[in-house]
Design an enzyme around this catalytic site. Sequence first.
Site, PDB file in Angstrom:
ATOM      1  CG  PHE A  53      -0.279   0.142   2.541  1.00 51.84           C
ATOM      2  CD1 PHE A  53      -0.089   1.392   3.125  1.00 51.84           C
ATOM      3  CD2 PHE A  53       0.178  -0.976   3.224  1.00 51.84           C
ATOM      4  CE1 PHE A  53       0.538   1.523   4.356  1.00 51.84           C
ATOM      5  CE2 PHE A  53       0.810  -0.860   4.453  1.00 51.84           C
ATOM      6  CZ  PHE A  53       0.987   0.394   5.027  1.00 51.84           C
ATOM      7  CB  CYS A  54       1.722   3.858  -1.661  1.00 50.85           C
ATOM      8  SG  CYS A  54       0.749   3.728  -3.181  1.00 50.85           S
ATOM      9  CB  THR A  55      -0.204   8.411  -0.541  1.00 50.43           C
ATOM     10  OG1 THR A  55       0.938   8.513   0.299  1.00 50.43           O
ATOM     11  CG2 THR A  55      -1.185   9.531  -0.204  1.00 50.43           C
TER      12      THR A  55
ATOM     13  N   GLY B  39      -1.963   4.758  -4.427  1.00 50.79           N
ATOM     14  CA  GLY B  39      -1.994   3.563  -5.252  1.00 50.79           C
ATOM     15  C   GLY B  39      -0.887   3.420  -6.265  1.00 50.79           C
TER      16      GLY B  39
ATOM     17  CB  ILE C  61      -3.584   5.421   2.776  1.00 49.01           C
ATOM     18  CG1 ILE C  61      -2.440   4.433   3.014  1.00 49.01           C
ATOM     19  CG2 ILE C  61      -4.143   5.909   4.114  1.00 49.01           C
ATOM     20  CD1 ILE C  61      -1.191   5.074   3.602  1.00 49.01           C
TER      21      ILE C  61
END
Length: 291
Positions: free
Chosen positions: A197-199, A201, A226
């Site tokens: 995951f990241c901010t 995508g 997220i």
Amino acid sequence: MHATPLTFIATMPASTERFVNIAAYKFITFEDLEAIRPCYQETCLALGLKGTILLTPEGINLFLSGTRAHIDSFLLWVRSDARFADLEVKESYSDEQSHKRMLVKIKKEIITMRMPLIQPELGRAPAVKAATLKRWLDQGHDDDGKPVVMVDTRNAFEVDVGTFDNTIDYRIEKFTEFPEVIAANRAALADKTVVTFCTGGIRCEKAAIHMQNIGYDSVYQLEGGILKYFEEVGGAHYTGDCFVFDYRTALTPQLQPSVTVQCFACRAVVTPRQQLDPRYVYEVSCPQCAQ
């Protein structure tokens, strides 16, 4: 392809109107970047939008802020290009525009990884939606009974603002470090379902493809990152806020600006408690860089 910018005369918002902040990206072959750039720049300026758009040979990445009407006009214009008809956006709201100026840049990659063989346009890794991930984390395993491991693909200073509970954080300083560190830890993640995951995508999309390429057999990317998780299920299994690259610094799970700030000197995130430290001087220093 957009041949001309949108013709629109921007109007000032009413004093009580909140601003809409959008984030979106799409991996797709993009040509004639120099010719396309002015169309995006002129359209955004005509609409009074502020933010950043990255145009790259591998796709587009954008963060924009404006009134509801102006954002909707921009999206209507972008989606009139058949390649972006399905462009999905993540939204949040603020009392001020989340960016101070409008930039349209041409770069080599949407997010620098320096792995040219990774081409998300040709095929993505499996994605897990927010509601499904929450259910997996609630029950402690995926639908096949395998333990779920969260892997944060963001830089260390972003992770420090907030992340999923019990996540694996490799303390990377830049995304180009991720391929080496994830390869070195493959054995430790065997027989587990890994969710990157990241901010928003982008990083986890590239990360998941790379992990598949080097032999991970059960890896997913969190659909929309997220921010989409916050939008759809809130802050379940997440502690802290989510760092964002604009004046708001970070967003709460309710997608509201948090009370953290970013140090003008070293760009570190400064929490409310750290702001009480005498070493924190607005636009001069903070406890991290004053040591």
